[in-house]
Write a protein that holds these residues in place. Structure first.
Motif, PDB file in Angstrom:
ATOM      1  N   ASN A  17       2.096   2.028  -3.842  1.00 45.28           N
ATOM      2  CA  ASN A  17       0.999   2.495  -4.500  1.00 45.28           C
ATOM      3  C   ASN A  17       0.881   3.782  -3.807  1.00 45.28           C
ATOM      4  OD1 ASN A  17       0.655   0.354  -5.877  1.00 45.28           O
ATOM      5  ND2 ASN A  17      -0.955  -0.634  -4.095  1.00 45.28           N
ATOM      6  N   ASP A  18       1.233   4.295  -2.823  1.00 43.85           N
ATOM      7  CA  ASP A  18       1.173   5.879  -2.175  1.00 43.85           C
ATOM      8  C   ASP A  18       1.605   6.544  -2.462  1.00 43.85           C
ATOM      9  OD1 ASP A  18      -1.718   4.648  -1.199  1.00 43.85           O
ATOM     10  OD2 ASP A  18      -0.653   4.468   0.981  1.00 43.85           O
TER      11      ASP A  18
ATOM     12  N   LYS B   7       0.755  -0.685  -0.074  1.00 44.11           N
ATOM     13  CA  LYS B   7      -0.156   0.492   0.019  1.00 44.11           C
ATOM     14  C   LYS B   7       1.122   1.923  -0.064  1.00 44.11           C
ATOM     15  CE  LYS B   7      -4.002   2.257   2.147  1.00 44.11           C
ATOM     16  NZ  LYS B   7      -3.312   3.590   2.163  1.00 44.11           N
TER      17      LYS B   7
END
Length: 208
Positions: A152-153, A149
């Protein structure tokens, strides 16, 4: 260190003909003066039958190393205008070799200056340029279940992810503009509930 510099996007050759003389401009990125000299030697070897192999290079983001050669053309009519074109375009870490096959028509000093400088300018237009900006390197360490995550962030936020290494924890190397370091540190703490490690490293240049 300079905040940014421009360099040639890729190595390549652009050819033009002026009054029956062929001018081949070979351009390449060069990280060091040794790289530039090796490139010049390679072109001279490839075009050993040419009338002239004139060259110029600029090394360093601050253009600290600037050298040029007329290779037998009248003094100041080849290497210098080539170098001036590179500097006028704010080019760094770049080497140019203009190979001339004489076509039987003399161009005169003014014609030579325009021909050699113009050959470099046309080659830069043809091959394209890119801007590299100065970054602080930062290392983020995070546990495996947060790593996907977070990556992706980071990409969604437009951050330059330079490297990812997997071991007991996941280490992500990012490039940050100096002015963004404190903002990024706060963002990272929020994004990982304070669980990520953060360490600032040295400086480097990356694609803008």
């Amino acid at each position: 260190m300079q905040d940014e510099y421009r360099t040639v996007a890729r190595a390549g050759v652009h050819e033009t003909e002026i009054n029956r003389s062929r001018f081949l401009c070979s351009l390449a990125p060069a990280a060091t003066e040794q790289d530039a000299q090796a490139f010049v030697a390679g072109v001279r070897k490839e075009h050993a039958d040419a009338t002239h192999n004139c060259w110029a290079y600029v090394i360093g983001a601050d253009a600290g190393v600037q050298k040029a050669s007329d290779d037998g053309e009248p003094g100041g009519t080849a290497g210098v205008p080539m170098l001036q074109m590179l500097l006028r375009r704010d080019m760094r870490y770049v080497v140019a070799v203009v190979t001339r096959y004489y076509g039987g028509v003399k161009l005169g000093a003014g014609g030579l200056i325009r021909a050699y400088g113009g050959a470099v300018g046309e080659a830069l237009d043809d091959l394209g340029t890119l801007t590299r900006r100065r970054f602080r390197l930062a290392t983020v360490t995070v546990d495996h279940h947060r790593a996907g995550k977070l990556q992706n962030d980071l990409r969604t936020a437009g951050r330059a992810v330079r490297d990812v290494r997997y071991a007991e924890a996941v280490t992500i190397e990012v490039g940050l503009p100096e002015a963004d370091v404190d903002t990024f540190r706060s963002w990272l703490a929020d994004a990982t509930a304070g669980s990520a490690g953060f360490e600032l490293g040295g400086e480097a240049y990356g694609d803008a």
